[in-house]
Every structure is written in structure tokens, then in C-alpha cells.
Enzyme design. Sequence first.
Site, PDB file in Angstrom:
ATOM      1  N   GLY A  86      -9.882  -1.805  -7.961  1.00  0.00           N
ATOM      2  CA  GLY A  86      -9.453  -0.768  -7.582  1.00  0.00           C
ATOM      3  C   GLY A  86      -7.431  -0.571  -7.348  1.00  0.00           C
ATOM      4  O   GLY A  86      -7.098  -2.330  -6.820  1.00  0.00           O
ATOM      5  N   GLY A 101      -8.840   0.075   1.514  1.00  0.00           N
ATOM      6  CA  GLY A 101      -9.745  -0.408   1.847  1.00  0.00           C
ATOM      7  C   GLY A 101     -10.179  -1.978   3.138  1.00  0.00           C
ATOM      8  O   GLY A 101     -10.533  -1.904   3.960  1.00  0.00           O
ATOM      9  N   GLU A 107      -9.229 -10.075  -2.268  1.00  0.00           N
ATOM     10  CA  GLU A 107      -8.986  -9.299  -3.533  1.00  0.00           C
ATOM     11  C   GLU A 107      -7.679 -10.276  -4.258  1.00  0.00           C
ATOM     12  O   GLU A 107      -7.828 -10.421  -5.066  1.00  0.00           O
ATOM     13  CB  GLU A 107      -8.399  -7.888  -3.148  1.00  0.00           C
ATOM     14  CG  GLU A 107      -9.444  -7.317  -3.116  1.00  0.00           C
ATOM     15  CD  GLU A 107      -9.273  -5.712  -2.074  1.00  0.00           C
ATOM     16  OE1 GLU A 107     -10.474  -4.458  -2.634  1.00  0.00           O
ATOM     17  OE2 GLU A 107      -7.980  -5.148  -1.772  1.00  0.00           O
ATOM     18  N   LYS A 125      -2.445   7.475  -8.994  1.00  0.00           N
ATOM     19  CA  LYS A 125      -1.971   5.763  -8.231  1.00  0.00           C
ATOM     20  C   LYS A 125      -0.651   5.136  -8.734  1.00  0.00           C
ATOM     21  O   LYS A 125      -0.731   4.792  -8.453  1.00  0.00           O
ATOM     22  CB  LYS A 125      -3.392   5.370  -8.438  1.00  0.00           C
ATOM     23  CG  LYS A 125      -4.805   5.501  -7.610  1.00  0.00           C
ATOM     24  CD  LYS A 125      -4.461   5.194  -6.319  1.00  0.00           C
ATOM     25  CE  LYS A 125      -5.895   6.004  -5.459  1.00  0.00           C
ATOM     26  NZ  LYS A 125      -7.403   4.813  -5.855  1.00  0.00           N
TER      27      LYS A 125
HETATM   28  C1  5RP Z   1      -8.887  -2.068  -1.337  1.00  0.00           C
HETATM   29  C2  5RP Z   1      -7.892  -1.876  -1.880  1.00  0.00           C
HETATM   30  C3  5RP Z   1      -8.707  -0.495  -3.017  1.00  0.00           C
HETATM   31  O1  5RP Z   1      -8.785  -1.363  -3.908  1.00  0.00           O
HETATM   32  C4  5RP Z   1      -8.196   0.921  -2.576  1.00  0.00           C
HETATM   33  O2  5RP Z   1      -7.466   0.382  -1.564  1.00  0.00           O
HETATM   34  C5  5RP Z   1      -8.251   1.902  -3.870  1.00  0.00           C
HETATM   35  O3  5RP Z   1      -9.664   2.352  -3.410  1.00  0.00           O
HETATM   36  P1  5RP Z   1      -9.747   3.688  -4.223  1.00  0.00           P
HETATM   37  O4  5RP Z   1     -10.605   2.607  -5.433  1.00  0.00           O
HETATM   38  O5  5RP Z   1     -11.470   3.758  -3.154  1.00  0.00           O
HETATM   39  O6  5RP Z   1      -8.668   4.715  -3.482  1.00  0.00           O
HETATM   40  O7  5RP Z   1      -7.121  -2.465  -2.449  1.00  0.00           O
HETATM   41  O8  5RP Z   1      -8.800  -2.842   0.050  1.00  0.00           O
END
Ligand code: 5RP
Length: 233
Positions: A86, A101, A107, A125
Site C-alpha cells: 500500500g 503503519g 517495506e 492517495k
Molecule cells: C505501512 C504502510 C502502508 O502501506 C500505508 O500506510 C498504507 O496503508 P493502508 O492501505 O492501510 O492505507 O506504508 O507502513
Amino acid sequence: MPDVELLKEQAGIAACRFVKDGMTVGLGTGSTVKYSIIEIARMISEEGMSLVGVPTSEDTRRLSEELGIPLLTIEDSGSLDLTIDGADEFDHNFDLIKGGGGALTREKVVALKSKSMVVVADHTKKVEILGSFDLPVEVDSDLWEGVRESISRICPGQVRLRANGPNPFQTDNHGFILDCSFGPTISNPKSLERAICDIPGVVEVGLFVGICDAVIVASSDGIDELIKSDGRI
Ligand code: 5RP
């Protein structure tokens, strides 16, 4: 299911068309890529595909294990075929802000070990210029105050230590996160990434520059597949 949840599910599932039999796949973290992970588990159990996942967080490892996806650790995996993850923001260059997150370090390591990266997102986004979402920076937990001071010199807004109730939020690597309010000013993400990474005590910055090859965007109009013209997909 609320609308945005449905969009996340659609994007997460649509991205799995890039997953082919025999692949080792980086499994991102968050509420959108969760649906890709569920779909990958289905492809294994119902379609008999042979797939191995490399999780980017303890949350993702737990979910993947529960779903029966065979896993390798980051250290034990060689080059990965693909990562699906994501993002908190993406721009027209396919550059990203990630780390909402708190899993940005793993990541980024997993994405950089991968032959290609596909991002799953809902339309909220997409931005013209990165930075409305506070930029997450992972820092050494013993050095965060000095790092905050250094980042404050280049960040026009606040630099906040992420909290988890009364305590600092701790990453899977036992680091802390500074959320940095740049506002929509990050027009040269590469140079900002370098400037922040050069500060002693910084572990990783949530700018992903030149790493993402495609974004699968879900909106009420349907699924949009944005493929980078000079990307690897
Ligand atoms: C976690 C991330 C996630 O990919 C990002 O926060 C997007 O999350 P979501 O799909 O819950 O909006 O970078 O570190």
C-alpha cells in the site's frame, strides 16, 4: 462494508493479476494490501499456485501464517519477483510516501530486493505533490530528540514523535517514528530522502523514489491500472 473498504478490496485483488505461479512475493503492510494477501492465499489453496511470501511486518507475518501462505524471512529470501504494498500517497512520477503503519524500513528493504513493485490504493492517495500526509521517519529510539531537532531545521511544520497511548509507538525493529509535517512541498523527494537519511540516528525515511512500477487505484468509477512507462512491468 463501507465504500472505501470496498475500494481497498477491489484494488488489493486486482493487483494479484501480476502474481504468477512460482513467484516469491513481497507482502506489504496495511489495510489495502491485506486484501492482496487474502487473494494470494486463495490462489494457493484454490488454484494450486506455488507461491512464497516475504512479509514486511509482524502483522503481515501473522496474517499470512494464519492464511497458510508459505513464508521466507527477508534475510533468507534472495531476489523477489514482485512486491505488492500500500501507500499513504503517490504522485504522477510513481513516487510514494509510506510508513503510516510504521513498517517503512522493512517495506523498503523488501521493495528494493524485488524485481518490481505494485502499489494498491484507493483514489484518495493520489496527490499532485507529496507531503500532505506527514512524512514518517524511523529513528533510533535512543537518539530521537536530536534527530527531531535536526529534521525541524528543514521541515516547515511540526515534527512529532508518534505515540501509542501514553508511550512512543515502537516499530518491529524497536525504533521510534517521527511524523514530519512538510505539507505538499516535496517536489524533489530524492533530495529530501538523501538529506534526512544523512542525519545520524535516522534508520529510514518513508519516501520511496523510483521504486514503484505500477499503482492499482480503485475509485467509484472502477479500477485504474497506472503503469510507469519506463518501469519494470
Ligand atoms: C505501512 C504502510 C502502508 O502501506 C500505508 O500506510 C498504507 O496503508 P493502508 O492501505 O492501510 O492505507 O506504508 O507502513
